[in-house]
Write an enzyme that holds these catalytic residues in place. Structure first.
Site, short mmCIF file in Angstrom:
data_model
loop_
_atom_site.label_atom_id
_atom_site.label_comp_id
_atom_site.label_asym_id
_atom_site.label_seq_id
_atom_site.Cartn_x
_atom_site.Cartn_y
_atom_site.Cartn_z
N ASP A 1 4.11 -4.77 -7.44
CA ASP A 1 3.52 -3.51 -6.96
C ASP A 1 4.06 -2.31 -7.73
OD1 ASP A 1 5.83 -4.50 -5.42
OD2 ASP A 1 5.79 -2.53 -4.48
N ASN A 2 5.06 -2.54 -8.58
CA ASN A 2 5.62 -1.44 -9.38
C ASN A 2 5.28 -1.62 -10.86
OD1 ASN A 2 6.72 -0.32 -7.08
ND2 ASN A 2 8.70 -1.29 -7.34
N GLY B 1 7.28 7.26 6.21
CA GLY B 1 6.41 7.89 5.21
C GLY B 1 7.08 9.03 4.46
N GLY C 1 0.82 -1.22 0.00
CA GLY C 1 0.00 0.00 0.00
C GLY C 1 0.85 1.25 0.00
P1 AMP Z 1 8.99 0.69 -3.23
O1 AMP Z 1 10.07 -0.31 -3.04
O2 AMP Z 1 9.49 2.10 -3.19
O3 AMP Z 1 8.15 0.41 -4.43
O4 AMP Z 1 8.03 0.56 -1.95
C1 AMP Z 1 7.57 -0.67 -1.48
C2 AMP Z 1 6.63 -0.46 -0.33
O5 AMP Z 1 7.30 0.13 0.78
C3 AMP Z 1 5.44 0.43 -0.61
O6 AMP Z 1 4.34 -0.08 0.09
C4 AMP Z 1 5.87 1.76 -0.05
O7 AMP Z 1 4.78 2.57 0.29
C5 AMP Z 1 6.63 1.32 1.19
N1 AMP Z 1 7.61 2.31 1.63
C6 AMP Z 1 8.76 2.63 1.01
N2 AMP Z 1 9.42 3.60 1.71
C7 AMP Z 1 8.66 3.92 2.78
C8 AMP Z 1 8.79 4.84 3.87
N3 AMP Z 1 9.84 5.65 3.98
N4 AMP Z 1 7.80 4.86 4.78
C9 AMP Z 1 6.74 4.05 4.67
N5 AMP Z 1 6.56 3.17 3.68
C10 AMP Z 1 7.50 3.09 2.73
MG MG Z 2 6.61 1.00 -5.36
#
Ligand code: AMP
Ligand code: MG
Length: 496
Positions: free
Chosen positions: A256-257, A130, A94
């Site tokens: 998810d990407n 976040g 999410g």
């Molecule tokens: P990503 O690898 O950037 O595609 O992110 C994978 C998951 O990790 C997603 O659900 C993001 O919302 C969550 N996420 C990444 N970085 C953060 C962060 N700094 N704080 C909270 N959630 C994160």
């Molecule tokens: Mg992502």
């Protein structure tokens, strides 16, 4: 959120996701940023969205882009999604650091999401803060805009702000927020979230919404959900073929990407390859090379098979029959991908017609490039010079010449079978083979200047050339050159 003090820019929001997809998101507000500064505003994109860029380039605009104030009509929300990350399933990911502000209809009549990324915790944040560090925000801005200019479907960057706060990673870093624009943020993982919970009804609602928003023709098909899978497959096959044709490595092709719209999303550890080598990996966490350059087409198929699985209950009441029907579509992916790839590569080497042996001709060039450690981007760019009569710059890219010399002969013979004037052919090649890509060493320099010295000028200079990647600009030759070959391989990190 506080009451707005500065005059706020107006957005004509029309928020279909929050209206139609109850249960697929959580309403949520952004955290406030202490001392936000607008570092970058995309004027052309603002105009395209029907926004007045003068009204965005203000304190009110900065308040919106930092998450400090929600503009009128916004309905901020965090979307639910799951996803396979490096092959392992996470049932709940999410938007952990992103918020959808709302949707606007652009000047072309297209519905576009406006999302803040790095605006604070949401119910999906798990252990995360976040937030985003400024470096990755600017990286996503730069590479996404370069991809757009290269003609690749992609999310866009509307604005980048620094928050005036520090985020804690391995070291304390300046924080930032990216305002991202997308055809939508629906991902393969959005479907997986509900399928994993056995909630076929929400999968159906999500599919109906995605059909209406992105793949309208599927609605009229005999089996709309099967046609939907086919449409996503076409869009993603076309996308990955584009990536491959410019040497782009996404780096984190987790489900998810992977968007349903067919846009590139989530520029984390992505980077462009310099010397051609199919096993090139830049991401520090991709230790097994799952998302290496040459694996991307196979991963495309793997990811779409995960989407297909979520659709099983929508296809046929007989599960085995449904799997059979869906598998028939998934098994066509290599052929669909290959058609896009071969068409793109034919154009890159200057061919106007199709012949059976073209695949072999393209493969022959890649083999010579691999053996000769040739620069991917410059080889294709310099092929046009060879068409114009000067093969020296092209040969200069190869550490080993016998293979490329042999290839040039076969290629010239193939070109001679076409009735085309050399200059027109070379000009057409220059319109698809870029001279400027965001070279890794330039990206690093631009981000270091921005983050460490608050100097945006190297970023802006680089953004300017990669925004016009096909036009050689005198005095900017340096941006076309690959970085010095170092003993340590270039490494990228996830955008957190
Ligand atoms: P990503 O690898 O950037 O595609 O992110 C994978 C998951 O990790 C997603 O659900 C993001 O919302 C969550 N996420 C990444 N970085 C953060 C962060 N700094 N704080 C909270 N959630 C994160
Ligand atoms: Mg992502």
């Amino acid at each position: 959120m506080n009451n707005p003090s500065p005059a706020l820019p107006k957005f004509a929001f029309d928020n279909s996701f929050s209206r139609d997809l109850e249960g697929c998101f959580v309403e949520c507000n952004a955290a406030s940023a202490k001392a936000p500064k607008l570092l970058q505003l995309n004027h052309a994109l603002a105009e395209e969205l029907g926004l007045e860029s003068a009204a965005l380039n203000t304190d009110g605009g900065t308040s919106v882009f930092s998450g400090n104030v929600a503009p009128d009509g916004a309905a901020p929300l965090a979307q639910a999604y799951a996803g396979h990350q490096f092959g392992g399933f996470s049932p709940q990911l999410g938007d952990g650091r992103a918020l959808l502000l709302g949707e606007v209809i652009d000047v072309h009549g297209q519905r576009r999401d406006i999302q803040l990324k790095g605006s604070g915790r949401t119910p999906f944040s798990r252990g995360g803060d976040g937030k985003s560090a400024l470096g990755p925000v600017l990286r996503e801005y730069l590479i996404g805009e370069a991809m757009h200019a290269l003609g690749v479907p992609t999310t866009r960057a509307l604005a980048a702000v620094s928050t005036g706060e520090t985020v804690l990673r391995e070291t304390p870093l300046p924080g930032g927020v990216l305002t991202r624009v997308a055809a939508s943020h629906i991902r393969v993982g959005s479907f997986q979230f509900f399928a994993a919970r056995g909630d076929a009804e929400t999968v159906r609602r999500l599919a109906d919404y995605a059909i209406a928003r992105h793949h309208t023709d599927a609605a009229d098909a005999k089996n709309p959900y099967l046609a939907f899978l086919e449409a996503v497959t076409e869009a993603q096959a076309a996308l990955v073929a584009k990536w491959m044709s410019i040497g782009f490595i996404h780096g984190v092709m987790n489900t998810d990407n992977i968007t349903i719209s067919g846009e590139t999303i989530d520029y984390g550890p992505c980077a462009f390859m310099d010397s051609y080598a199919p096993d090139t990996v830049f991401s520090s966490i991709d230790t097994r090379g799952r998302y290496a350059y040459g694996n991307q087409p196979d991963i495309l198929g793997w990811n779409l098979a995960r989407l297909a699985e979520t659709l099983i209950p929508l296809i046929d009441p007989d599960k085995d029959r449904a799997i059979e029907i869906l598998t028939d579509v998934i098994s066509t992916i290599p052929v669909r991908y290959d058609a896009y790839w071969t068409a793109a590569m034919r154009r890159k080497i200057g061919l106007n017609t199709e012949q059976e042996a073209d695949g072999e001709l393209i493969g022959g060039l890649l083999t010579a490039m691999h053996q000769g450690s040739a620069d991917f981007t410059l080889v294709f760019r310099y092929l046009a010079k060879a068409v114009r009569g000067d093969a020296i710059p092209l040969r200069g890219q190869f550490a080993e010449l016998s293979a490329i010399n042999a290839w040039l002969e076969i290629w010239r013979a193939r070109l001679a079978e076409e009735n085309a004037e050399a200059d027109a052919r070379a000009d057409a090649m220059d319109r698809i083979n870029p001279i400027y890509i965001p070279r890794n060493h330039h990206v690093e320099e631009a981000l270091a200047a921005a983050v460490e010295h608050e100097d945006m000028s190297p970023f802006e200079a680089l953004l300017a050339v990669v925004s016009q990647p096909f036009d050689e600009i005198s005095g900017q030759e340096n941006f076309a050159e690959p970085g010095a070959k170092t003993t340590l391989p270039y490494q990228t990190f996830c955008g957190t």
